[in-house]
Design a protein around this motif. Structure first.
Motif, PDB file in Angstrom:
ATOM      1  N   LEU A 100      67.862  48.551 -23.530  1.00 26.46           N
ATOM      2  CA  LEU A 100      68.905  48.197 -24.492  1.00 26.46           C
ATOM      3  C   LEU A 100      69.907  49.336 -24.664  1.00 26.46           C
ATOM      4  N   ALA A 101      69.449  50.571 -24.512  1.00 21.36           N
ATOM      5  CA  ALA A 101      70.377  51.702 -24.556  1.00 21.36           C
ATOM      6  C   ALA A 101      71.362  51.618 -23.390  1.00 21.36           C
ATOM      7  N   VAL A 102      70.880  51.164 -22.226  1.00 18.14           N
ATOM      8  CA  VAL A 102      71.763  50.975 -21.062  1.00 18.14           C
ATOM      9  C   VAL A 102      72.757  49.855 -21.338  1.00 18.14           C
ATOM     10  N   VAL A 103      72.265  48.737 -21.873  1.00 17.98           N
ATOM     11  CA  VAL A 103      73.135  47.592 -22.177  1.00 17.98           C
ATOM     12  C   VAL A 103      74.243  47.990 -23.139  1.00 17.98           C
ATOM     13  N   GLU A 104      73.895  48.746 -24.176  1.00 19.79           N
ATOM     14  CA  GLU A 104      74.863  49.112 -25.208  1.00 19.79           C
ATOM     15  C   GLU A 104      75.652  50.375 -24.870  1.00 19.79           C
ATOM     16  N   GLY A 105      75.294  51.039 -23.764  1.00 21.00           N
ATOM     17  CA  GLY A 105      75.994  52.271 -23.397  1.00 21.00           C
ATOM     18  C   GLY A 105      75.737  53.398 -24.373  1.00 21.00           C
ATOM     19  N   ILE A 106      74.491  53.505 -24.839  1.00 19.20           N
ATOM     20  CA  ILE A 106      74.120  54.499 -25.845  1.00 19.20           C
ATOM     21  C   ILE A 106      73.333  55.638 -25.202  1.00 19.20           C
ATOM     22  N   ASP A 107      73.654  56.847 -25.584  1.00 17.57           N
ATOM     23  CA  ASP A 107      72.916  58.030 -25.129  1.00 17.57           C
ATOM     24  C   ASP A 107      71.644  58.142 -25.972  1.00 17.57           C
ATOM     25  N   LEU A 108      70.496  57.834 -25.375  1.00 19.97           N
ATOM     26  CA  LEU A 108      69.220  57.812 -26.083  1.00 19.97           C
ATOM     27  C   LEU A 108      68.318  58.931 -25.595  1.00 19.97           C
ATOM     28  N   GLU A 109      67.755  59.677 -26.538  1.00 16.48           N
ATOM     29  CA  GLU A 109      66.768  60.702 -26.213  1.00 16.48           C
ATOM     30  C   GLU A 109      65.493  60.409 -27.001  1.00 16.48           C
ATOM     31  N   VAL A 110      64.384  60.219 -26.296  1.00 18.95           N
ATOM     32  CA  VAL A 110      63.113  59.947 -26.951  1.00 18.95           C
ATOM     33  C   VAL A 110      62.445  61.276 -27.272  1.00 18.95           C
ATOM     34  N   ILE A 111      62.184  61.509 -28.549  1.00 17.06           N
ATOM     35  CA  ILE A 111      61.571  62.771 -28.984  1.00 17.06           C
ATOM     36  C   ILE A 111      60.061  62.646 -29.008  1.00 17.06           C
ATOM     37  N   SER A 112      59.559  61.547 -29.548  1.00 16.91           N
ATOM     38  CA  SER A 112      58.122  61.373 -29.620  1.00 16.91           C
ATOM     39  C   SER A 112      57.774  59.902 -29.578  1.00 16.91           C
ATOM     40  N   TYR A 113      56.782  59.569 -28.707  1.00 19.70           N
ATOM     41  CA  TYR A 113      56.341  58.179 -28.570  1.00 19.70           C
ATOM     42  C   TYR A 113      54.923  58.154 -28.022  1.00 19.70           C
ATOM     43  N   SER A 114      54.132  57.178 -28.494  1.00 21.40           N
ATOM     44  CA  SER A 114      52.793  56.943 -27.966  1.00 21.40           C
ATOM     45  C   SER A 114      52.480  55.465 -28.090  1.00 21.40           C
ATOM     46  N   ASP A 115      51.800  54.922 -27.074  1.00 17.55           N
ATOM     47  CA  ASP A 115      51.369  53.525 -27.145  1.00 17.55           C
ATOM     48  C   ASP A 115      50.396  53.295 -28.292  1.00 17.55           C
ATOM     49  N   GLU A 116      49.761  54.366 -28.770  1.00 17.71           N
ATOM     50  CA  GLU A 116      48.768  54.245 -29.836  1.00 17.71           C
ATOM     51  C   GLU A 116      49.395  54.153 -31.223  1.00 17.71           C
ATOM     52  N   SER A 117      50.688  54.362 -31.309  1.00 20.91           N
ATOM     53  CA  SER A 117      51.365  54.388 -32.606  1.00 20.91           C
ATOM     54  C   SER A 117      52.589  53.474 -32.588  1.00 20.91           C
ATOM     55  N   PRO A 118      52.886  52.811 -33.704  1.00 19.44           N
ATOM     56  CA  PRO A 118      54.095  51.986 -33.774  1.00 19.44           C
ATOM     57  C   PRO A 118      55.338  52.781 -34.148  1.00 19.44           C
ATOM     58  N   PHE A 119      55.206  54.094 -34.321  1.00 12.86           N
ATOM     59  CA  PHE A 119      56.325  54.919 -34.762  1.00 12.86           C
ATOM     60  C   PHE A 119      56.866  55.762 -33.606  1.00 12.86           C
ATOM     61  N   CYS A 120      58.140  55.637 -33.369  1.00  9.37           N
ATOM     62  CA  CYS A 120      58.805  56.364 -32.280  1.00  9.37           C
ATOM     63  C   CYS A 120      60.010  57.089 -32.854  1.00  9.37           C
ATOM     64  N   ILE A 121      60.146  58.358 -32.547  1.00 11.81           N
ATOM     65  CA  ILE A 121      61.280  59.145 -33.041  1.00 11.81           C
ATOM     66  C   ILE A 121      62.247  59.378 -31.880  1.00 11.81           C
TER      67      ILE A 121
END
Length: 450
Positions: free
Chosen positions: A23-44
């Motif tokens: 979706l970042a590609v679709v919208e042309g948005i510069d996205l940087e993932v700081i923290s993510y895990s499949d074990e958690s629903p929270f992504c920064i």
């Protein structure tokens, strides 16, 4: 760049980050993932602006909400210190507006008394506006991440705590809108609405694009792509699955049910090895769930023995215009089908166009079916839906511009002229493994009936 917290649904975990990045590609948005895990629903994540955060989620299926990130810590004391240190410049904006503070305890639970105490611990925030439980101007949320089974184990504290201000919502409610139980025409192989919409997002379906499904069935993927503005096309080896009973009980009837007739291209009968689609780089995306050949062996149009069945070919030449004509079919190799899909994508996708298709595999590494490759296509992401002894992958490739293709690898790629085997089992290793319970071949003790 500002930090935001995405609150995902805890489902289809391996698809979540892939969808957001697409979706970042679709919208042309510069996205940087700081923290993510499949074990958690929270992504920064880090994004350019609040408008970018809203745009990122406005067509997401697997996310729920996105929040301006004010702080994350292991304890409440640490969280309060972070908020007091890093966010005072934000406080004046919310001094006189109405607001409320929620608590979202993932895998945990709080009593009402404890919830009120935790909310009151943020009393240092200089908010003088009304506290409204319904329709406040601003919504703040305390997020808690607890260990699994925290409630029955009576654990005292969560693993992590976050705090943020609500910025935007996703469109997760679309799952109900396109629920197969409410659709006029489906079959036993119709793709789940949630996964169809996710596939369309990962494949970058969007207004002004042409999307095609060569195994269209009852039209689940073109409908999902059309919802996001793409023009949906499709074909199937069995015209009866497209036509249905006619009217509401047909693929076109499904498009009409959702008010998507203006985004309906057309549907026709063919297979990948006998396709009327010209070899031109005109498709923006291909999405499909090819047949696995389990219920019945894979087939393509044609005769197993053209010399022996010459009469059948001649009859076909005379009767193919008949609306009830059913073309003869012959067994088809599963691995050849995967190669044909990639060859077709290489011939028809525009530069950076995507193909997203589903492919089954055994969970046992020794029986795992390798992912196909092509010199003109690079793998973007692989998402996996796990069942009991087998899984299916959503594999997404990107069409590489010709200037970046390894020409020597392309020259070396050879398609087998003839695949050995004549029966469905001969031609499909996944089918063989499925019917022996995914046991190693030497361990199978089944005796064939006489």
């Amino acid at each position: 760049m500002m930090e935001y917290l995405i609150r995902f649904s805890q489902s289809h975990e391996s698809f979540r980050l892939a969808e957001i990045q697409a979706l970042a590609v679709v919208e042309g948005i510069d996205l940087e993932v700081i923290s993510y895990s499949d074990e958690s629903p929270f992504c920064i994540v880090r994004l350019p602006s609040e408008d970018a955060a809203k745009a990122l989620l406005r067509r997401s299926i697997l996310a729920q909400t996105i929040h301006e990130h004010w702080g994350t810590a292991d304890t409440y004391d640490e969280l309060h210190a972070i908020i007091k240190r890093n966010t005072p410049h934000l406080w004046p904006q919310y001094k006189d507006v109405s607001f409320k503070i929620n608590i979202d305890a993932y895998q945990g639970s709080r009593s009402e008394t404890r919830k009120i105490a935790l909310i009151n611990s943020f009393a240092y925030l200089p908010f003088n506006g009304l506290i409204l439980l319904k329709n406040p101007d601003q919504k703040f949320t305390i997020f808690e991440q607890w260990e699994f089974d925290a409630v029955p184990r009576n654990l005292p504290n969560p693993l992590k705590v976050h705090f943020g201000r609500l910025v935007g919502h996703s469109v997760r409610e679309l799952i109900k809108t396109y629920d197969l139980k409410k659709r006029g025409y489906i079959s036993t192989t119709s793709m789940d609405a949630e996964l169809a919409l996710i596939t369309a997002n990962i494949a970058l379906a969007a207004p002004g694009k042409i999307f095609y499904d060569p195994f269209v069935g009852t039209g689940g993927f073109p409908i999902a792509c059309a919802h996001f503005g793409a023009l949906g096309w499709g074909s199937d080896i069995d015209g009866r699955s497209i036509r249905g009973e006619g009217g509401k009980k047909s693929v076109k009837g499904n498009f009409k049910q959702y008010g998507l007739e203006n985004l309906l291209g057309d549907f026709f009968v063919s297979d990948l090895t006998n396709s009327p689609v010209r070899k031109a780089r005109i498709l923006d995306g291909i999405v499909c769930d090819p047949p696995y050949g389990v219920r019945e062996g894979l087939k393509v149009l044609g005769c197993r023995d053209p010399e022996k069945d010459a009469w059948l070919i001649e009859r076909g030449k005379q009767t193919y215009r008949n609306p009830y004509f059913v073309a003869p079919k012959k067994p088809y190799s599963f691995t050849a089908m995967l190669d044909d899909i990639l060859n077709f994508a290489s011939d028809t996708l525009v530069d950076n166009g995507r193909i997203s298709f589903w492919m089954p595999t055994a969970n046992d590494e020794e029986q795992e079916i390798p992912m196909p490759s092509h010199p003109c296509l690079s793998i973007v992401v692989v998402c996996t839906q796990v069942f009991n002894k087998w899984s299916r992958r959503l594999i997404t490739y990107r069409r590489i511009p010709d200037s970046e293709v390894d020409q020597s690898a392309l020259a070396q790629r050879k398609q087998e002229d003839q695949v050995k085997g004549r029966t469905a089992d001969d031609l499909n290793s996944f089918r063989r493994a499925y019917f022996r319970g995914f046991k190693p071949e030497e361990a199978s003790t089944d005796v064939a009936p006489e």
